[in-house]
Design a protein around this motif. Structure first.
Motif, PDB file in Angstrom:
ATOM      1  N   ARG A  11       0.834  -1.228   0.000  1.00 31.17           N
ATOM      2  CA  ARG A  11       0.000   0.000   0.000  1.00 31.17           C
ATOM      3  C   ARG A  11       0.856   1.259   0.000  1.00 31.17           C
ATOM      4  O   ARG A  11       0.437   2.317   0.445  1.00 31.17           O
ATOM      5  N   SER A  12       2.094   1.152  -0.492  1.00 33.38           N
ATOM      6  CA  SER A  12       3.010   2.307  -0.532  1.00 33.38           C
ATOM      7  C   SER A  12       3.127   2.969   0.837  1.00 33.38           C
ATOM      8  O   SER A  12       3.127   4.193   0.965  1.00 33.38           O
ATOM      9  N   LEU A  13       3.242   2.161   1.873  1.00 36.07           N
ATOM     10  CA  LEU A  13       3.272   2.691   3.236  1.00 36.07           C
ATOM     11  C   LEU A  13       4.579   3.404   3.558  1.00 36.07           C
ATOM     12  O   LEU A  13       4.619   4.248   4.451  1.00 36.07           O
ATOM     13  N   ILE A  14       5.650   3.052   2.856  1.00 37.80           N
ATOM     14  CA  ILE A  14       6.951   3.668   3.105  1.00 37.80           C
ATOM     15  C   ILE A  14       7.237   4.684   2.009  1.00 37.80           C
ATOM     16  O   ILE A  14       7.120   4.376   0.818  1.00 37.80           O
ATOM     17  N   LEU A  15       7.593   5.877   2.421  1.00 38.25           N
ATOM     18  CA  LEU A  15       7.893   6.943   1.466  1.00 38.25           C
ATOM     19  C   LEU A  15       9.283   7.492   1.735  1.00 38.25           C
ATOM     20  O   LEU A  15       9.644   7.781   2.877  1.00 38.25           O
ATOM     21  N   LEU A  16      10.065   7.611   0.659  1.00 41.23           N
ATOM     22  CA  LEU A  16      11.345   8.303   0.725  1.00 41.23           C
ATOM     23  C   LEU A  16      11.148   9.676   0.107  1.00 41.23           C
ATOM     24  O   LEU A  16      10.819   9.790  -1.075  1.00 41.23           O
ATOM     25  N   GLN A  17      11.313  10.724   0.897  1.00 43.00           N
ATOM     26  CA  GLN A  17      11.050  12.082   0.433  1.00 43.00           C
ATOM     27  C   GLN A  17      12.093  13.031   1.007  1.00 43.00           C
ATOM     28  O   GLN A  17      12.474  12.924   2.173  1.00 43.00           O
ATOM     29  N   GLN A  18      12.544  13.954   0.178  1.00 47.56           N
ATOM     30  CA  GLN A  18      13.553  14.921   0.601  1.00 47.56           C
ATOM     31  C   GLN A  18      13.085  15.686   1.832  1.00 47.56           C
ATOM     32  O   GLN A  18      11.940  16.122   1.923  1.00 47.56           O
ATOM     33  N   GLY A  19      13.981  15.836   2.803  1.00 46.92           N
ATOM     34  CA  GLY A  19      13.672  16.570   4.018  1.00 46.92           C
ATOM     35  C   GLY A  19      13.157  15.710   5.149  1.00 46.92           C
ATOM     36  O   GLY A  19      12.957  16.198   6.262  1.00 46.92           O
ATOM     37  N   HIS A  20      12.948  14.409   4.879  1.00 44.22           N
ATOM     38  CA  HIS A  20      12.429  13.486   5.891  1.00 44.22           C
ATOM     39  C   HIS A  20      13.376  12.297   6.043  1.00 44.22           C
ATOM     40  O   HIS A  20      14.218  12.055   5.179  1.00 44.22           O
ATOM     41  N   PRO A  21      13.217  11.528   7.130  1.00 43.79           N
ATOM     42  CA  PRO A  21      14.076  10.346   7.298  1.00 43.79           C
ATOM     43  C   PRO A  21      13.753   9.258   6.280  1.00 43.79           C
ATOM     44  O   PRO A  21      12.646   9.196   5.736  1.00 43.79           O
ATOM     45  N   LEU A  22      14.734   8.406   6.037  1.00 40.63           N
ATOM     46  CA  LEU A  22      14.465   7.173   5.303  1.00 40.63           C
ATOM     47  C   LEU A  22      13.414   6.358   6.057  1.00 40.63           C
ATOM     48  O   LEU A  22      13.310   6.445   7.285  1.00 40.63           O
ATOM     49  N   TYR A  23      12.668   5.549   5.309  1.00 42.73           N
ATOM     50  CA  TYR A  23      11.700   4.628   5.906  1.00 42.73           C
ATOM     51  C   TYR A  23      10.646   5.370   6.738  1.00 42.73           C
ATOM     52  O   TYR A  23      10.309   4.975   7.844  1.00 42.73           O
ATOM     53  N   SER A  24      10.142   6.472   6.180  1.00 40.52           N
ATOM     54  CA  SER A  24       9.064   7.215   6.821  1.00 40.52           C
ATOM     55  C   SER A  24       7.723   6.626   6.407  1.00 40.52           C
ATOM     56  O   SER A  24       7.557   6.158   5.273  1.00 40.52           O
ATOM     57  N   PHE A  25       6.752   6.662   7.322  1.00 39.75           N
ATOM     58  CA  PHE A  25       5.430   6.117   7.039  1.00 39.75           C
ATOM     59  C   PHE A  25       4.551   7.189   6.398  1.00 39.75           C
ATOM     60  O   PHE A  25       4.456   8.319   6.886  1.00 39.75           O
ATOM     61  N   TRP A  26       3.871   6.787   5.309  1.00 42.01           N
ATOM     62  CA  TRP A  26       3.041   7.704   4.515  1.00 42.01           C
ATOM     63  C   TRP A  26       1.590   7.266   4.664  1.00 42.01           C
ATOM     64  O   TRP A  26       1.177   6.249   4.098  1.00 42.01           O
ATOM     65  N   VAL A  27       0.808   8.026   5.433  1.00 34.81           N
ATOM     66  CA  VAL A  27      -0.513   7.544   5.851  1.00 34.81           C
ATOM     67  C   VAL A  27      -1.578   8.634   5.721  1.00 34.81           C
ATOM     68  O   VAL A  27      -1.274   9.823   5.571  1.00 34.81           O
ATOM     69  N   TYR A  28      -2.835   8.187   5.814  1.00 34.54           N
ATOM     70  CA  TYR A  28      -3.975   9.081   6.018  1.00 34.54           C
ATOM     71  C   TYR A  28      -4.134   9.220   7.527  1.00 34.54           C
ATOM     72  O   TYR A  28      -4.384   8.231   8.226  1.00 34.54           O
ATOM     73  N   LYS A  29      -4.001  10.423   8.042  1.00 38.57           N
ATOM     74  CA  LYS A  29      -4.016  10.618   9.489  1.00 38.57           C
ATOM     75  C   LYS A  29      -5.441  10.637  10.018  1.00 38.57           C
ATOM     76  O   LYS A  29      -6.230  11.526   9.689  1.00 38.57           O
TER      77      LYS A  29
END
Length: 416
Positions: free
Chosen positions: A201-219
């Motif tokens: 479900r694309s739960l892990i997102l790598l994005q500039q300015g954030h840590p590796l292995y960050s969780f990408w969710v609907y809060k």
């Protein structure tokens, strides 16, 4: 200089066929130095400070993990038949600029001991910066290729490690030694042109300015007490919950982690206990996503007892929405309700032994060891250290992962 000042320097050159023709070679220097302060006249005769050393180092390392032998070349593959005729087809896109991933690391630290080495402290601080980070980037299917390798990321790590060793009591019959260590690492993606999605479900997102292995969710904000429906944060402020409302909420990185070891001996008896801990990391409990689905998943799924806490009538206050096999919004893939605190304290190992005095034998020791005897955690899954995948970029997702086993062992050490 009498051993008071130490310095070393090295450089290595590595070549690899994985990289472009003009990028095959990487050169990686390192330098380090130390100052034995204890040998200086002002500390040499100190009865309190028994040792003091200050050290620092800087070095560069290279990485090519995950690359094939000819990752930079455009490759073709046989076995692509067309209308009954044998043929070949492109297998891999060329990237002649592919080169070594490089990590620069600066370390500084100190070793200090007091009271005849009864109390020792080791402190290390570091900063690592990785450039030319090797990543597999996705491509549009119309290109005929799924992905290609590129040096596209820059990542920083900085933190500290602290270890303390204390001889609490020691004589000919009894001793008690304690070792404590704690560490912190702050990770950040410094450069990445486009975010990369990983995991179920694309739960892990790598994005500039954030840590590796960050969780990408609907809060999830709350469950409406009147309707029993889940209310999510509308980040885009358009009145709808879409993928544009997903946001980064925590990562697998703990704020602190470490361990505590106590070793006690009394005459022939010995006891060693090791506690490990982690604080501040997140785990996505994907088991709960399926087991607490309220009918929104297929009928073959397990049903967790936590469904009993669901909303049932107007006025109910809960974070579990009403069951509804149609309104999948209540059980949206990637909802933050299943993102849990993975902090824990675990008795990783306990060993109890006894050395029997026997003539004509140097040593005879019997012992019993237990591993993972108990875990204190708020995580509702089976194991806060679970990860369903060993893939580098898909950590921290618990889905059908067996917990670490609790084990017991009896043994005998015999030395002649």
């Amino acid at each position: 200089m009498g051993g008071k000042y130490l310095i070393d320097f090295s450089i290595r050159a590595d070549g690899s066929s994985s990289f472009g023709a003009d990028r095959k070679w990487g050169y990686f220097p390192s330098v380090g130095g130390a100052w034995r302060v204890k040998q200086e006249d002002f500390l040499k005769n100190s009865s309190t400070v028994s040792d003091l050393k200050i050290r620092a180092s800087y070095g560069v390392t290279g990485n090519q993990n995950g690359l094939g032998s000819f990752a930079a070349l455009g490759l073709w593959n046989s076995g692509s038949s067309y209308q009954g005729n044998p043929g070949i087809a492109p297998q891999q896109l060329a990237n002649p600029d592919l080169q070594w991933e490089r990590t620069n690391q600066l370390n500084a630290g100190a070793d200090i001991a007091f009271f005849g080495d009864r109390l020792g402290i080791e402190l290390n601080v570091y900063r690592k910066y990785t450039s030319n980070g090797l990543l597999s980037l996705s491509l549009p299917a119309t290109t005929g290729f799924a992905s290609y390798r590129s040096n596209t990321a820059e990542i920083s790590n900085k933190g500290f490690e602290l270890a303390i060793r204390s001889v609490n009591f020691q004589n000919s019959a009894f001793s008690w030694i304690t070792t404590f260590n704690v560490a912190r690492n702050v990770n950040k993606i410094e450069k990445l042109e486009n975010p990369l999605e990983y995991g179920s479900r694309s739960l892990i997102l790598l994005q500039q300015g954030h840590p590796l292995y960050s969780f990408w969710v609907y809060k999830q904000l709350y469950v409406d007490p009147q309707t029993g429906n889940t209310v999510y944060e509308d980040v885009s402020k358009d009145g709808k919950i879409t993928v544009a409302d997903r946001q980064i909420d925590g990562s697998i990185w703990p704020k602190f982690f470490g361990g505590l070891t106590n070793t006690v001996t009394y005459k022939g008896f010995d006891v060693n206990a090791f506690l490990a801990f982690s604080y501040g990391n997140k785990v996505y409990n994907h088991n709960k996503f399926f087991g607490e689905g309220g009918g929104a998943r297929d009928a073959a799924r397990v049903i967790f007892a936590s469904n009993n806490a669901r909303w049932q009538k107007p006025g109910d206050i809960t974070d579990v929405p009403r069951p509804d096999g149609v309104n999948v919004n209540n059980y949206r893939d990637g909802g933050s309700r299943w993102l849990e605190d993975g902090s824990f304290v675990r008795l990783r190992n306990l060993t109890i032994g006894y050395t029997i005095p026997v003539r004509h034998i140097s040593s005879l020791r019997i012992y019993a060891t237990g591993s993972n005897l108990f875990t204190i955690t708020k995580y509702t899954g089976l194991d806060p250290e679970s990860s369903a995948s060993s893939a580098q970029n898909e950590q921290g997702i618990d889905l059908g992962t067996p917990p670490q086993p609790r084990s017991f062992q009896l043994g005998v050490n015999l030395t002649f």
